[in-house]
Motif scaffolding. Structure first.
Motif, PDB file in Angstrom:
ATOM      1  N   VAL A 181       0.836  -1.207   0.000  1.00  0.00           N
ATOM      2  CA  VAL A 181       0.000   0.000   0.000  1.00  0.00           C
ATOM      3  C   VAL A 181       0.866   1.251   0.000  1.00  0.00           C
ATOM      4  CG1 VAL A 181      -1.706   1.300   1.333  1.00  0.00           C
ATOM      5  CG2 VAL A 181      -1.929  -1.170   1.118  1.00  0.00           C
ATOM      6  N   ALA A 182       1.921   1.266   0.797  1.00  0.00           N
ATOM      7  CA  ALA A 182       2.810   2.432   0.852  1.00  0.00           C
ATOM      8  C   ALA A 182       3.512   2.654  -0.486  1.00  0.00           C
ATOM      9  CB  ALA A 182       3.832   2.250   1.974  1.00  0.00           C
ATOM     10  N   PHE A 183       3.912   1.579  -1.138  1.00  0.00           N
ATOM     11  CA  PHE A 183       4.575   1.687  -2.449  1.00  0.00           C
ATOM     12  C   PHE A 183       3.617   2.278  -3.476  1.00  0.00           C
ATOM     13  CE2 PHE A 183       5.708   0.030  -6.610  1.00  0.00           C
ATOM     14  CZ  PHE A 183       7.062   0.307  -6.686  1.00  0.00           C
ATOM     15  N   ALA A 184       2.363   1.807  -3.475  1.00  0.00           N
ATOM     16  CA  ALA A 184       1.400   2.312  -4.454  1.00  0.00           C
ATOM     17  C   ALA A 184       1.048   3.765  -4.189  1.00  0.00           C
ATOM     18  CB  ALA A 184       0.144   1.439  -4.415  1.00  0.00           C
ATOM     19  N   ALA A 185       0.973   4.151  -2.900  1.00  0.00           N
ATOM     20  CA  ALA A 185       0.601   5.526  -2.562  1.00  0.00           C
ATOM     21  C   ALA A 185       1.656   6.523  -3.004  1.00  0.00           C
ATOM     22  CB  ALA A 185       0.383   5.646  -1.057  1.00  0.00           C
ATOM     23  N   ALA A 186       2.921   6.082  -3.095  1.00  0.00           N
ATOM     24  CA  ALA A 186       4.001   6.993  -3.473  1.00  0.00           C
ATOM     25  C   ALA A 186       3.871   7.456  -4.925  1.00  0.00           C
ATOM     26  CB  ALA A 186       5.349   6.310  -3.251  1.00  0.00           C
ATOM     27  N   PHE A 187       3.217   6.669  -5.787  1.00  0.00           N
ATOM     28  CA  PHE A 187       3.114   7.012  -7.197  1.00  0.00           C
ATOM     29  C   PHE A 187       1.697   7.376  -7.623  1.00  0.00           C
ATOM     30  CE2 PHE A 187       6.737   4.175  -6.676  1.00  0.00           C
ATOM     31  CZ  PHE A 187       7.759   4.947  -7.225  1.00  0.00           C
ATOM     32  N   THR A 188       0.822   7.473  -6.651  1.00  0.00           N
ATOM     33  CA  THR A 188      -0.535   7.988  -6.911  1.00  0.00           C
ATOM     34  C   THR A 188      -0.803   9.090  -5.906  1.00  0.00           C
ATOM     35  OG1 THR A 188      -1.464   6.269  -5.482  1.00  0.00           O
ATOM     36  CG2 THR A 188      -1.402   5.817  -7.851  1.00  0.00           C
ATOM     37  N   VAL A 189       0.055  10.111  -5.908  1.00  0.00           N
ATOM     38  CA  VAL A 189       0.019  11.162  -4.908  1.00  0.00           C
ATOM     39  C   VAL A 189      -1.267  11.967  -5.032  1.00  0.00           C
ATOM     40  CG1 VAL A 189       2.517  11.336  -4.772  1.00  0.00           C
ATOM     41  CG2 VAL A 189       1.261  12.728  -6.427  1.00  0.00           C
ATOM     42  N   PRO A 190      -1.775  12.491  -3.937  1.00  0.00           N
ATOM     43  CA  PRO A 190      -2.990  13.309  -3.988  1.00  0.00           C
ATOM     44  C   PRO A 190      -2.739  14.600  -4.780  1.00  0.00           C
ATOM     45  CG  PRO A 190      -1.990  13.401  -1.812  1.00  0.00           C
ATOM     46  CD  PRO A 190      -1.266  12.327  -2.562  1.00  0.00           C
ATOM     47  N   GLY A 191      -3.710  14.992  -5.570  1.00  0.00           N
ATOM     48  CA  GLY A 191      -3.602  16.213  -6.381  1.00  0.00           C
ATOM     49  C   GLY A 191      -3.088  15.973  -7.777  1.00  0.00           C
ATOM     50  N   GLY A 192      -2.450  14.834  -8.033  1.00  0.00           N
ATOM     51  CA  GLY A 192      -1.960  14.505  -9.366  1.00  0.00           C
ATOM     52  C   GLY A 192      -0.626  15.166  -9.687  1.00  0.00           C
TER      53      GLY A 192
END
Length: 610
Positions: free
Chosen positions: A483-494
């Motif tokens: 989950v942490a790995f995926a969140a790093a490349f789908t940052v909020p705001g784009g």
């Protein structure tokens, strides 16, 4: 039962007109009905409703039968009805015209006197008692009658708290105080249990000729009135002790569990009652154990009352010799029940010095029990006393350090503030050595069977790859890393578009919440990756057990850290997405996330419950 339930001399129903008069308390109306009846020479001049099934034809009343001799569907006579409602004038009139009704009983086996006692009408009860004295033997038997719960009229008066009726019955029929219910409840026991000093005084008051009250003191399970009074206000036990010669003898009466009234006073923490029982009375009661061998001083230690302990040992100079069936003294009991205030009181008072190193039937000192049960605060209190011997072994050859080490290793989920872990660190810092090594080898003073048993417990706990706990930890750490790995490349705001400066970078990169999100996500990813590596490495059979234990301990600490940082990353990402226009919703997100961290982290709140 059919023989016991007598609803009246005739199974005749009360008329609707008579019911209306009785329930309304209309004395003039009843007198008019009786006058009309007299004019018919005893024949009932009003329509009656027989107590038969609906639709059936009621039988004609026998000649000479008064309308007052009818009953309702529940078996209540006219006297029952007026007694239940407290109509004193009607009751006096009915007793005069139909005195036999004082001995009747309804379907619940209540006599009219029961009904008067329940309603609290002293005048009605006085009329019924006066009629009973001038009537035959049946009325005298009705005076002692019990309803279907086994209660007399006096018991019902006590149960409903009608002091004036109790006082009247004790003057007119004191023998009722000697009758208990089928469950063993006496009126005196009930009065003491509801904290009614006035009723206790009425029940214990001597009769007019000077004879002592015949009241029974019995209660359920062998308890007496003084047992239940020990938990109430001080005035009630004082009244019972004034009851000569019975009262003082109740101090040494025991119930089915072997407890005296003093035990109950200690159990409920009533210092004033304890002082009353011990002041001017025999000290024998303080040396009476219960069925488990527990003396009052043990009960005080288990309840955490230091002041009561001091009062008890004044009557028991040899308190240190009072041990229960397991050989435990009062300090053992205080430690086992985690009563820190009592342990501190004993450690600070030199007169208790001989308790500090005393052993029970298993050879355990208070220090052994604190280590075995995992009470670090109590353990540290005992270690601060210089006279406490840390090298004493129990009957299995184990020291307090051994028990503390075993409690940490066997069957506990590790977290940094786990009481057993804290206690083990206290042992380490204090220089208390254990005689059990990590490999389970025990010195010669412990037999091989015990060493093998301890070895099996260590192996069962440390072989994490072979149990569900190790597998669950590995899966959890991998999920957090994913989950942490995926969140790093789908940052909020784009991201910024390619046709703009700084293409490909995060749009909200300059905001504080974004930087906090990146740091939290990175820490969650790093912690979970390290924990996963340690769990996988520790699963290899080639790894020595001491190294495996360390790897598992580090992983157990890193996994909670990882998901706490993941929760923080979620909160910061939500902040960025919501923006400044939703401040209330942002506060809600932060509050929920903080509550999740606090409630789901045992290391924060669990030590407070120890």
């Amino acid at each position: 039962m059919a023989d016991m339930v007598a609803f009246g001399p005739h199974r005749m129903g009360l008329s609707l007109e008579l019911l209306r008069v009785l329930t309304a308390g209309d004395t003039v109306g009843l007198a008019e009905l009786l006058r009309r009846e007299k004019q018919t020479n005893g024949q009932v001049a009003i329509t009656v409703q027989a107590a038969v099934a609906p639709g059936a034809v009621p039988p004609p009343p026998p000649p000479g039968t008064s309308c007052l001799h009818g009953v309702t569907s529940n078996g209540n006579t006219a006297l029952h009805l007026v007694a239940s409602r407290g109509h004193a004038e009607l009751a006096a009139l009915i007793c005069d015209r139909a005195p036999s009704l004082v001995a009747t009983r309804n379907k619940c086996l209540h006599t009219p006197l029961h009904c008067a006692a329940k309603s609290g009408s002293r005048d009605v009860a006085a009329s019924i008692l006066a009629t009973m004295r001038t009537t035959g033997a049946d009325a005298q038997m009705a005076l002692r009658a019990r309803n279907w719960t086994g209660a007399t009229a006096l018991y019902e008066a006590v149960r409903h708290g009608h002091t004036r009726v109790v006082d009247l019955l004790m003057k007119e029929a004191p023998e009722l105080a000697s009758l208990a219910t089928d469950g063993g409840f006496s009126p005196l026991y009930l009065a003491a249990s509801i904290n009614s000093r006035q009723m206790v005084q009425s029940l214990l008051r001597p009769s007019q000729d000077g004879t002592q009250s015949p009241a029974s003191f019995s209660g359920p399970k062998g308890r007496t009135a003084l047992h239940v009074a020990a938990a109430s206000i001080q005035e009630i036990p004082r009244e019972l002790l004034k009851w000569e010669p019975v009262g003082p003898s109740l101090l040494t009466e025991v119930d089915s569990s072997g407890r005296t009234p003093l035990q109950y006073a200690v159990l409920y923490g009533r210092l004033d009652v304890v002082d009353l029982f011990l002041d001017g009375h025999t000290s024998e009661q303080s040396r009476i154990p219960d069925n488990h061998g527990l003396f009052p001083v043990h009960t005080a230690a288990m309840m955490g009352s230091s002041r009561i302990i001091d009062e008890l040992i004044k009557k028991c100079p040899n308190y240190y010799e009072l041990v229960d069936d397991r050989g435990r003294n009062l300090l053992h009991c205080a430690v086992e029940h985690n009563k820190e205030t009592v342990v501190r009181h004993i450690c600070q008072d030199e007169k208790f010095a001989m308790l500090l190193n005393a052993t029970d039937a298993d050879g355990n000192t208070a220090l052994h029990l604190a280590a075995e049960h995992g009470f670090p605060r109590i353990f540290s209190l005992l270690l601060q006393v210089m006279t406490v011997d840390i090298g004493i072994t129990n009957k299995d050859g184990l020291t307090a350090g051994d028990l503390g080490y075993r409690a940490k290793q066997c069957g506990r989920v590790y977290y940094i503030l786990d009481p057993c872990a804290v206690l083990f660190r206290c042992l380490w810092w204090s220089g208390v050595t254990n005689t059990l090594t990590l490999d389970g080898v025990h010195p010669l003073h412990v037999d091989k069977k015990l060493a093998d048993l301890f070895q099996n417990k260590i192996e069962a706990t440390e072989d994490e790859p072979y149990n569900e706990k190790g597998k669950t930890g590995t899966i959890g750490s991998v999920l957090i890393a994913t989950v942490a790995f995926a969140a790093a490349f789908t940052v909020p705001g784009g991201f910024i578009a390619d046709d703009h400066p700084n293409a490909g970078t995060a749009i909200l990169a300059k905001k504080f919440a974004f930087r906090a999100f990146v740091v939290s996500d990175t820490m969650a990813f790093a912690s979970s990756i390290i924990a996963t590596s340690f769990l996988i490495y520790g699963a290899r059979e080639q790894i020595p057990r001491n190294h495996r234990s360390r790897y598992n301990a580090v992983a157990s600490g890193l996994v909670p850290v990882a998901w706490q940082f993941l929760i923080a990353a979620f909160a910061f990402a939500s902040h960025l997405v919501l923006g400044h226009t939703n401040r209330g919703l942002i506060v809600f997100v932060y509050t929920v996330c903080l509550a999740t961290v606090l409630l789901c982290t045992p290391g924060i709140w669990l030590p407070m419950q120890q």
